[in-house]
Design an enzyme around this catalytic site. Structure first.
Site, mmCIF file in Angstrom:
data_model
loop_
_atom_site.group_PDB
_atom_site.id
_atom_site.type_symbol
_atom_site.label_atom_id
_atom_site.label_comp_id
_atom_site.label_asym_id
_atom_site.label_seq_id
_atom_site.Cartn_x
_atom_site.Cartn_y
_atom_site.Cartn_z
ATOM 1 N N ARG A 89 4.480 31.628 71.688
ATOM 2 C CA ARG A 89 4.467 30.655 69.985
ATOM 3 C C ARG A 89 2.985 29.848 70.245
ATOM 4 O O ARG A 89 2.440 29.492 71.434
ATOM 5 C CB ARG A 89 5.746 30.321 70.607
ATOM 6 C CG ARG A 89 7.477 30.376 70.915
ATOM 7 C CD ARG A 89 7.947 30.160 71.061
ATOM 8 N NE ARG A 89 8.277 28.393 71.262
ATOM 9 C CZ ARG A 89 8.242 27.215 72.051
ATOM 10 N NH1 ARG A 89 8.556 27.622 73.472
ATOM 11 N NH2 ARG A 89 8.531 26.617 71.526
ATOM 12 N N THR A 90 2.884 29.592 68.869
ATOM 13 C CA THR A 90 1.699 28.430 68.533
ATOM 14 C C THR A 90 2.347 27.422 69.171
ATOM 15 O O THR A 90 3.502 26.659 69.388
ATOM 16 C CB THR A 90 1.548 27.837 67.206
ATOM 17 O OG1 THR A 90 1.726 29.338 66.338
ATOM 18 C CG2 THR A 90 0.252 27.263 66.433
ATOM 19 N N LEU A 91 1.314 26.540 70.032
ATOM 20 C CA LEU A 91 1.564 25.545 71.028
ATOM 21 C C LEU A 91 0.136 24.610 70.264
ATOM 22 O O LEU A 91 0.865 23.175 69.649
ATOM 23 C CB LEU A 91 1.096 25.222 72.416
ATOM 24 C CG LEU A 91 2.430 26.229 72.621
ATOM 25 C CD1 LEU A 91 2.092 26.518 74.366
ATOM 26 C CD2 LEU A 91 3.466 25.864 72.630
ATOM 27 N N ASN B 7 8.081 27.870 65.962
ATOM 28 C CA ASN B 7 6.740 28.722 66.632
ATOM 29 C C ASN B 7 6.335 28.508 65.011
ATOM 30 O O ASN B 7 5.678 29.824 64.238
ATOM 31 C CB ASN B 7 7.208 30.226 66.625
ATOM 32 C CG ASN B 7 6.337 30.960 66.961
ATOM 33 O OD1 ASN B 7 4.772 29.971 67.053
ATOM 34 N ND2 ASN B 7 6.160 32.581 66.038
#
Lengths: 270, 245
Positions: B22-24, B126
């Site tokens: 997931r985009t962090l 996300n």
């Protein structure tokens, strides 16, 4: 008329290359009460004959609003028609939600046709027993389509389905060339006159028919009984005559009284 | 980030590996986009920089792309997410063309589609780490809108992303008019981009201006703005505050 050997299920071909179950489904459409659609460049009118089970019951709903810019008239198994209308409403609303834009009617009818086709190619299903006249607007103007239980669909200037629709079709065939340029009022009048053809003998009253309109700048809506009766009154001064040749005479008389917008009426043929 | 949010997709809760996809936070980012409606359509400006944190790593990134016949998409934020969005839109435009039926996706439809995508990703924790600017013209009507990474979306006569919101929009609020000619529109955008160049450290002096009108989309060749660094205050900047730098 009876082709029993190859008509047990929809996935069996006959030796002559026909799917009888699909053809039987199309028969069911012919049994339903009449539904008519016509379109001009900017408007679509859908009309139907109100049939009630008995005098005690209300009449069957045959015309449904799918969206502000799409309406559908059905003939045949109305239960199937109701289910398909719900599908159409769902597709339309999903498109509107994602794109904030009305679903082009041409794309809706393709999805509807593909849905019908599935039922002609699965052994555990049966074809939908309903024909749908879909009227709607998209970028290129007003459109009228007929969706068949076979999964085919065609675009029309005007069309009629259901019982005694041939009478209406004959009427429409004579006039259709002028429909593209018709005014909204003339289109409605032609629709009601076409309905009258299917009644063949019965006096035309506003309680017997349902009429709906949609157009550019005019969302889909039903005409109320009074408006319909007003239109009927403009031509229903001539007593109804019997079938065959009488049909054409009554039509010509009505056309005379119809006045202004009515274009060329074909000369009577005996 | 030590906390994990279980993603329940109905079958099972995702494992730590899937979680790491997931985009962090963003890695390679583009800075502001500034766009305005003008007389014949929409004008959009962006520079060509891609920053890797505080390093100006990439200097030839096109952050504005034509979508279909009628729209132009500009993006700031994570460049790889922008490329992902371009892939989604490619598919959308392809399917639209395959219908071959005289209907076509306009800027309003693309904008709303993107809003749905961005909002849905945000709900799954996300996000696509972008702020998008969508401009276009269809049937004579100009359209200009914006979507952020959390799905906030709106339309306006002039929009900007990132630093542009703070530095460019005040200029636009004062000087924008509905009947701007192409030349005036470009001058106005260049004025905004010059301020950003001076004041946004992730901006570079290599920009493109894109124009959408009824006829279609054109993205200019990259060019640079004239800057002036001989302001007296730059000569002895700590004159008024000894010890600062």
């Amino acid at each position: 008329m009876f082709r029993n050997q190859y008509d047990t299920d929809v996935t069996t071909w006959s030796p002559t290359g026909r799917l009888f179950q699909v053809e039987y489904a199309m028969e069911a459409v012919k049994q339903g009460s009449a539904a008519i659609g016509l379109r001009s460049r900017s408007h679509v009118v859908l009309a139907s004959v109100n049939k009630a089970q008995s005098e005690l019951s209300s009449h069957q709903r045959k015309i449904f609003k799918v969206d502000d810019h799409i309406g559908v008239a059905i003939a045949g198994l109305t239960a199937d028609g109701r289910v398909l209308s719900r599908y159409m409403r769902s597709e339309s609303i999903n498109h509107s939600f994602t794109y904030e834009s009305p679903l082009p009617v041409g794309r809706l009818v393709v999805r509807l046709a593909d849905k019908a086709q599935v039922c002609t190619q699965r052994s555990w299903k049966r074809p939908y027993g309903v024909g749908l006249l879909v009227g709607g607007l998209d970028e290129s103007g007003a459109h009228l389509y007929y969706n068949c239980p076979s999964g085919n669909y065609f675009e029309y200037q005007a069309f009629a389905i259901g019982s005694r629709s041939q009478a209406a079709k004959t009427y429409l065939e004579r006039r259709f060339e002028s429909f593209n340029e018709s005014s909204r009022e003339d289109l409605i009048k032609d629709a009601i006159l076409a309905i009258r053809e299917t009644l063949q003998g019965e006096t035309l009253k506003s309680s017997l028919c349902t009429v709906s309109v949609l157009g550019v700048d005019e969302p889909f809506h039903f005409l109320d009984q009074d408006s319909i009766q007003k239109v009927i009154d403009t031509f229903e001064n001539v007593p109804e005559e019997e079938e065959d040749g009488g049909e054409a005479e009554a039509e010509a008389a009505a056309a005379e009284q119809g006045g202004a917008g009515d274009q060329d009426v074909a000369p009577m043929e005996m | 980030m030590t906390f994990t949010i279980p993603i329940d997709n109905g079958d099972s809760v995702k494992t730590a590996e899937a979680d790491s996809q997931r985009t962090l936070y963003p890695y390679v980012t583009g800075t502001s986009i500034v766009a305005i409606k003008y007389k014949d359509g929409v004008l959009m400006a962006s520079d060509m920089g891609g920053s890797y944190g505080s390093t100006l790593r990439y200097k030839n990134i096109e952050r504005m792309k034509a979508i279909g016949k009628h729209s132009l998409l500009g993006a700031s934020g994570e460049i790889s997410d922008f490329q992902e969005i371009l892939r989604y839109l490619d598919e959308l435009v392809l399917n639209d063309n395959m219908w071959d039926d005289g209907n076509s996706l306009g800027p309003k439809e693309v904008h709303n589609y993107l809003t749905r995508v961005m909002y849905n990703r945000r709900n799954k924790f996300n996000p696509l780490w972008n702020t998008l600017v969508l401009g276009g013209v269809k049937n004579g009507e100009s359209y200009l809108g914006m979507v952020s990474m959390i799905g906030v979306s709106f339309e306006d006569n002039h929009v900007a992303t990132g630093f542009g919101n703070h530095l460019a929009r005040p200029i636009l609020r004062d000087e924008w008019r509905a009947d701007l000619s192409f030349e005036d529109g470009v001058k106005l955008l260049e004025k905004c981009m010059r301020v950003l160049l001076y004041r946004d450290r992730s901006a570079i002096n290599k920009l493109q201006i894109a124009k959408i009108t009824e006829e279609g989309v054109t993205v200019s060749q990259p060019y640079s703005l004239k800057t002036f660094w001989e302001f007296k205050a730059f000569n002895n900047p700590t004159a008024g505050a000894e010890g600062s730098w």
